[in-house]
Motif scaffolding. Structure first.
Motif, PDB file in Angstrom:
ATOM      1  N   LEU A   1      81.778  41.852   0.321  1.00 30.18           N
ATOM      2  CA  LEU A   1      80.824  41.631   1.402  1.00 30.18           C
ATOM      3  C   LEU A   1      81.474  41.476   2.773  1.00 30.18           C
ATOM      4  O   LEU A   1      80.769  41.397   3.781  1.00 30.18           O
ATOM      5  CB  LEU A   1      79.960  40.401   1.098  1.00 30.18           C
ATOM      6  CG  LEU A   1      79.112  40.483  -0.176  1.00 30.18           C
ATOM      7  CD1 LEU A   1      78.183  39.285  -0.268  1.00 30.18           C
ATOM      8  CD2 LEU A   1      78.317  41.783  -0.233  1.00 30.18           C
ATOM      9  N   GLY A   2      82.785  41.402   2.822  1.00 34.73           N
ATOM     10  CA  GLY A   2      83.461  41.406   4.101  1.00 34.73           C
ATOM     11  C   GLY A   2      83.728  40.055   4.725  1.00 34.73           C
ATOM     12  O   GLY A   2      84.362  39.981   5.780  1.00 34.73           O
ATOM     13  N   LEU A   3      83.279  38.991   4.126  1.00 32.96           N
ATOM     14  CA  LEU A   3      83.560  37.651   4.633  1.00 32.96           C
ATOM     15  C   LEU A   3      83.471  36.657   3.488  1.00 32.96           C
ATOM     16  O   LEU A   3      82.772  36.899   2.508  1.00 32.96           O
ATOM     17  CB  LEU A   3      82.618  37.251   5.765  1.00 32.96           C
ATOM     18  CG  LEU A   3      81.133  36.971   5.489  1.00 32.96           C
ATOM     19  CD1 LEU A   3      80.487  36.397   6.729  1.00 32.96           C
ATOM     20  CD2 LEU A   3      80.389  38.219   5.060  1.00 32.96           C
ATOM     21  N   PRO A   4      84.194  35.535   3.576  1.00 29.95           N
ATOM     22  CA  PRO A   4      84.202  34.563   2.483  1.00 29.95           C
ATOM     23  C   PRO A   4      82.870  33.830   2.364  1.00 29.95           C
ATOM     24  O   PRO A   4      82.062  33.825   3.299  1.00 29.95           O
ATOM     25  CB  PRO A   4      85.339  33.619   2.871  1.00 29.95           C
ATOM     26  CG  PRO A   4      85.493  33.760   4.331  1.00 29.95           C
ATOM     27  CD  PRO A   4      85.122  35.172   4.663  1.00 29.95           C
TER      28      PRO A   4
ATOM     29  N   TRP B   1      69.334  39.032   1.455  1.00 26.08           N
ATOM     30  CA  TRP B   1      70.539  38.230   1.271  1.00 26.08           C
ATOM     31  C   TRP B   1      71.741  38.774   2.037  1.00 26.08           C
ATOM     32  O   TRP B   1      72.816  38.169   2.021  1.00 26.08           O
ATOM     33  CB  TRP B   1      70.900  38.124  -0.214  1.00 26.08           C
ATOM     34  CG  TRP B   1      71.005  39.430  -0.938  1.00 26.08           C
ATOM     35  CD1 TRP B   1      70.022  40.044  -1.661  1.00 26.08           C
ATOM     36  CD2 TRP B   1      72.153  40.283  -1.013  1.00 26.08           C
ATOM     37  NE1 TRP B   1      70.485  41.238  -2.171  1.00 26.08           N
ATOM     38  CE2 TRP B   1      71.795  41.405  -1.792  1.00 26.08           C
ATOM     39  CE3 TRP B   1      73.444  40.208  -0.505  1.00 26.08           C
ATOM     40  CZ2 TRP B   1      72.668  42.444  -2.072  1.00 26.08           C
ATOM     41  CZ3 TRP B   1      74.332  41.246  -0.763  1.00 26.08           C
ATOM     42  CH2 TRP B   1      73.936  42.349  -1.542  1.00 26.08           C
ATOM     43  N   ASP B   2      71.592  39.904   2.714  1.00 25.46           N
ATOM     44  CA  ASP B   2      72.704  40.437   3.491  1.00 25.46           C
ATOM     45  C   ASP B   2      73.117  39.461   4.587  1.00 25.46           C
ATOM     46  O   ASP B   2      72.294  38.688   5.096  1.00 25.46           O
ATOM     47  CB  ASP B   2      72.321  41.768   4.139  1.00 25.46           C
ATOM     48  CG  ASP B   2      72.428  42.943   3.178  1.00 25.46           C
ATOM     49  OD1 ASP B   2      73.282  42.884   2.277  1.00 25.46           O
ATOM     50  OD2 ASP B   2      71.662  43.909   3.332  1.00 25.46           O
ATOM     51  N   ALA B   3      74.370  39.528   4.996  1.00 30.21           N
ATOM     52  CA  ALA B   3      74.820  38.726   6.131  1.00 30.21           C
ATOM     53  C   ALA B   3      74.069  39.174   7.377  1.00 30.21           C
ATOM     54  O   ALA B   3      74.027  40.368   7.676  1.00 30.21           O
ATOM     55  CB  ALA B   3      76.321  38.886   6.332  1.00 30.21           C
ATOM     56  N   PRO B   4      73.449  38.265   8.113  1.00 31.65           N
ATOM     57  CA  PRO B   4      72.662  38.658   9.285  1.00 31.65           C
ATOM     58  C   PRO B   4      73.538  39.100  10.445  1.00 31.65           C
ATOM     59  O   PRO B   4      74.729  38.774  10.507  1.00 31.65           O
ATOM     60  CB  PRO B   4      71.908  37.366   9.633  1.00 31.65           C
ATOM     61  CG  PRO B   4      72.771  36.271   9.115  1.00 31.65           C
ATOM     62  CD  PRO B   4      73.419  36.814   7.875  1.00 31.65           C
ATOM     63  N   VAL B   5      72.932  39.865  11.344  1.00 32.99           N
ATOM     64  CA  VAL B   5      73.591  40.224  12.604  1.00 32.99           C
ATOM     65  C   VAL B   5      73.454  39.021  13.533  1.00 32.99           C
ATOM     66  O   VAL B   5      72.375  38.730  14.040  1.00 32.99           O
ATOM     67  CB  VAL B   5      72.946  41.467  13.235  1.00 32.99           C
ATOM     68  CG1 VAL B   5      73.572  41.769  14.591  1.00 32.99           C
ATOM     69  CG2 VAL B   5      73.073  42.667  12.297  1.00 32.99           C
TER      70      VAL B   5
END
Length: 273
Positions: free
Chosen positions: A44-47, A236-240
């Motif tokens: 996902l690109g971040l912890p 559930w995606d990381a928001p902008v």
């Protein structure tokens, strides 16, 4: 492992107002904290901790614009105990302090976003070109002609100020320029152009996307090209997190220099440099 990461992301996004530890998430999906954390960041690109904070800041943005609650009350409502820590981290992620973010709808009413290029810090540095396409689902959600923002970020998540960015006009092609040497992700987000400032600052449902591969700008390889597809984000995606409209506003973005975008190819004029 992919399914476990998705379930962990859902768990974190759905409980962003609660006190949660990595062990809680790991127990929920049946993996050790160490293995879950590594797989989570890889996919996902971040912890997990930053992912949880991102959803907390997104919830804080909604509360700041939709309620009159004090910043300290918003801080506690999204799971932070220290208003100083909350303010500092919110500002770093969103690009605006909580107080300034709350005032943005009024500022944007006086100076709405317009097509621009925000150059990087390296004059005559690297360039990244490409085009953006939206899926039918994304176009249907946004309605009409959307406002499409494209930026370079050091990680695969849109937080803080982009290294270089642009708000597209009528074209789907983008140019990012004056890019310092480094490795970056091309991220894009589309907002409903006809919506009010509040809906653009915190859309009900996000439309976003990223290039499949990062760009590595070097002296030997200064120019790159990437294609980006935008789709409706999952809940559930990381928001902008970055506040996009102020970056394309003549006044709401503060002192950051912007360069008007000239599709005709005329020489760019740069204010404040």
């Amino acid at each position: 492992m992919r399914q476990a990461v998705v379930e962990a992301a859902r768990f974190l996004a759905g409980r962003c107002g609660e006190p949660i530890t990595l062990c809680d998430v790991a127990d929920h999906v049946g993996y050790s904290p160490f293995h879950l954390s590594r797989a989570f960041e890889r996919q996902l690109g971040l912890p997990p901790g930053q992912f949880l904070a991102a959803h907390r800041f997104q919830r804080a943005k909604r509360l700041l614009l939709s309620t009159d609650e004090r910043v300290i009350d918003v801080c506690h409502a999204v799971g932070f105990s220290s208003v100083g820590t909350f303010t500092a981290r919110f500002t770093a992620a969103v690009g605006q302090s909580p107080v300034r973010f709350r005032r943005l709808p009024e500022a944007l009413a006086d100076a709405p976003p317009e097509p621009v290029i925000v150059p990087g810090a390296a004059r005559d540095g690297g360039i990244v070109t490409g085009s953006v396409r939206l899926t039918p689902a994304a176009l249907a959600l946004l309605g009409g002609t959307p406002s499409v923002y494209v930026g370079l970020f050091p990680r695969r998540t849109a937080r803080g100020f982009p290294v270089s960015g642009t708000l597209l006009g009528e074209t789907s092609d983008f140019l990012l320029m004056d890019v310092p040497a480094g490795t970056y992700w091309v991220l894009a987000s589309a907002l409903p152009a006809r919506a009010g400032a509040q809906a653009q600052l915190v859309p009900g449902q996000a439309v976003s996307g990223a290039a499949r591969e990062p760009v590595r700008v070097t002296r030997e390889s200064p120019a790159h090209h990437r294609e980006v597809w935008l789709d409706v984000a999952r809940e559930w995606d990381a928001p902008v997190l970055v506040a996009l409209p102020p970056l394309a506003s003549a006044t709401a973005g503060g002192a950051r220099a912007i360069r008007p975008r000239e599709p005709s190819g005329k020489e760019y004029f740069l204010a404040g440099r």
